[in-house]
Design a protein around this motif. Sequence first.
Motif, PDB file in Angstrom:
ATOM      1  N   ILE A 196      27.766   0.921  11.155  1.00  0.00           N
ATOM      2  CA  ILE A 196      27.252  -0.284  10.298  1.00  0.00           C
ATOM      3  C   ILE A 196      25.604  -0.252  10.082  1.00  0.00           C
ATOM      4  O   ILE A 196      25.133  -0.079  11.253  1.00  0.00           O
ATOM      5  N   GLY A 197      25.214  -0.395   9.165  1.00  0.00           N
ATOM      6  CA  GLY A 197      23.655  -0.601   8.844  1.00  0.00           C
ATOM      7  C   GLY A 197      23.169   0.577   8.048  1.00  0.00           C
ATOM      8  O   GLY A 197      23.895   1.794   7.943  1.00  0.00           O
ATOM      9  N   THR A 235      21.211  -5.097  13.337  1.00  0.00           N
ATOM     10  CA  THR A 235      22.566  -5.757  13.275  1.00  0.00           C
ATOM     11  C   THR A 235      22.482  -6.861  14.433  1.00  0.00           C
ATOM     12  O   THR A 235      23.297  -7.665  14.050  1.00  0.00           O
ATOM     13  N   ASP A 236      22.032  -6.564  15.559  1.00  0.00           N
ATOM     14  CA  ASP A 236      22.316  -7.606  16.691  1.00  0.00           C
ATOM     15  C   ASP A 236      20.891  -7.651  17.446  1.00  0.00           C
ATOM     16  O   ASP A 236      20.402  -6.952  18.404  1.00  0.00           O
ATOM     17  N   TYR A 237      19.840  -8.522  16.753  1.00  0.00           N
ATOM     18  CA  TYR A 237      18.569  -8.820  17.670  1.00  0.00           C
ATOM     19  C   TYR A 237      18.790  -9.875  18.785  1.00  0.00           C
ATOM     20  O   TYR A 237      18.208  -9.835  19.477  1.00  0.00           O
ATOM     21  N   VAL A 238      19.966 -10.679  18.905  1.00  0.00           N
ATOM     22  CA  VAL A 238      20.043 -11.915  19.648  1.00  0.00           C
ATOM     23  C   VAL A 238      20.286 -11.255  20.951  1.00  0.00           C
ATOM     24  O   VAL A 238      19.664 -11.896  21.999  1.00  0.00           O
ATOM     25  N   ILE A 487      28.691 -15.863  12.289  1.00  0.00           N
ATOM     26  CA  ILE A 487      28.984 -14.425  12.967  1.00  0.00           C
ATOM     27  C   ILE A 487      29.723 -15.008  14.439  1.00  0.00           C
ATOM     28  O   ILE A 487      30.702 -14.481  14.673  1.00  0.00           O
ATOM     29  N   SER A 488      28.659 -15.893  15.143  1.00  0.00           N
ATOM     30  CA  SER A 488      29.246 -16.072  16.560  1.00  0.00           C
ATOM     31  C   SER A 488      30.524 -16.926  16.223  1.00  0.00           C
ATOM     32  O   SER A 488      31.594 -16.799  17.104  1.00  0.00           O
ATOM     33  N   LEU A 544      26.830  -9.195   7.973  1.00  0.00           N
ATOM     34  CA  LEU A 544      26.121  -8.513   8.523  1.00  0.00           C
ATOM     35  C   LEU A 544      25.174  -7.555   7.550  1.00  0.00           C
ATOM     36  O   LEU A 544      24.515  -6.653   7.749  1.00  0.00           O
ATOM     37  N   ASN A 545      25.772  -7.951   6.176  1.00  0.00           N
ATOM     38  CA  ASN A 545      24.978  -7.238   5.054  1.00  0.00           C
ATOM     39  C   ASN A 545      25.604  -5.557   4.637  1.00  0.00           C
ATOM     40  O   ASN A 545      24.823  -4.925   4.443  1.00  0.00           O
TER      41      ASN A 545
END
Length: 559
Positions: A196-197, A235-238, A487-488, A544-545
């Motif tokens: 993905i991405g 996709t996942d900075y958090v 998303i969460s 997630l685009n």
Amino acid sequence: MAFAGRRDVPEPPDFGILKRLARDQLIYLLEQLPGKKDLFIEADLMSPLDRIANVSILKQHEVDKLYKVESRPAISASDQFCFLVRPRIKTMRYIADIVNADKMSGRSRKYKIIFSPQKFYACEMVLEEEGVFGDVTCDEWSFYLLPLDEDIISMELPEFFRDYFLEGDHRWINSIARALQLLNSLYGPFGKAYGIGRCAKMSYELWRDLEEESEADGQGRKPEIGNVFFMDRDTDYVTALCSQVVYEGLVDDTFRIKCGSVDFGPDVTSSDKSIKVLLNAQDKVFSQIRNEHFSSVFGFLSQKSRNLQAQYDRRRGMDIKQMKNFVSQELKGLKQEHRLLSLHIGACESIMKKKTKQDFQEMIKAEHSLLEGFDIRESTSFIEEHIDRQVSPIESLRLMCLLSITENGLIPKDYRSLKTQYLQSYGPEHLLTFHNLKRVGLLTEQSAGETLTAVESKVSKLVTDRAAGKITDAFNSLARKSNFRAISKKLGLIPRVDGEYDLKMPRDMAYVFSGAYIPLSCKIIEQVLERRGWLGLEEVVRLLNGNEFSVSGSTSAPG
């Protein structure tokens, strides 16, 4: 890292082959410049080089002196210079200055440039502009993957994130594709590929193109790698922004793990010397605590210390023959384990001192509030206090970015206030930092006069349109800022636990963040592997685009 005691985890492939191939190729390139030579090495290649070919190996192949590529050229009497460098324009100018200085002084030498992992046309253009292209020979050290442990391999490309996600520079996509081609040829075709991405999809497609052009060396081999998963960092900075609380994460946070090793200073070694320690499965102490929550580590190390002492005490009742066997077979291993145990105890103490100074528990509490969406004003006040007390410029930025991503961007008033306070505390030179963080979507402000729903709607239309490929990667990253809460909720990233979360016997991946948050990237991989594709995850993919793909067998095109 797979848990050592798990029976359901298959043996990883022998990634040591990658190291041996890289060493053999480097030796071949060095021998193409016969005779004694001085080797100039770029700073961020020193650690990877040490893992592949140490100084004694280089000396065996007539490397006389080693120099670090720096702003001031070293003075050397050698007739041959070899440069082991990254393909950077600044480094090309450094080399050109050395060659031109030799020309001016009438000094005749041979010059060889070895680019790692590949050379770029822009570098050759700079050499030509500086008038030295005809004086140097250029080669590539196709060093794409470095094994850091039994089941961890790394490309060791420190500038990739900035180049691609900030500058929109696609030059490293080819290196990723060639790394995949190398894996495919050595370990057989991949069973299934998911991703993905935009960067992930481009890398996969370029790799497929390279495979079609080549002889497809790995096709006849038995597959050793079942699934490959490609995922863009944005996709996942958090997950990358949350404080690490397992032992390996805290060691990295406190001492910085570079290329699979760490430098423990005098505060850890209890001497006036620093020690470089490899952190991998060969370290019997580290391998048992690396994935443990930090709250469990001291207890384990204390028990380990008692066990070691008991093994030493066995000597007292031994006869001569038993003592001889003990000294020849066990003593060396026990001493090594004792040394490592002392280092890891020292590291734990140093971590505790640093985290106590930083109000670590309060910071974790603020992070958990941001992840759950509660007490946001209180968490913002904590960040302001953190900035005003000048605890750590990096930690302050990290908390601000986490607030921004979890809250879909900061409201303009908070953005201006936090930015002003930060610049006053840490200096106006960080204006550029804020500009760059905004461009990659890490620290943004909500559009004035627009509701979040309107912003999401506009962004969604842009990134799902077929012309999305024409939108810059920087803008594409900005689009991702507004979807964390949704998303969460969809993936259940915030566990609901009755009572205390059991960190010693965790039931899910949230233990790595003290039970507060399941890493998004890990949850995505878990869900996709369970479903054998993206079916049923359409809403998550939209948030997630998109740019997802799922391919059975390495010969298919992505869907």
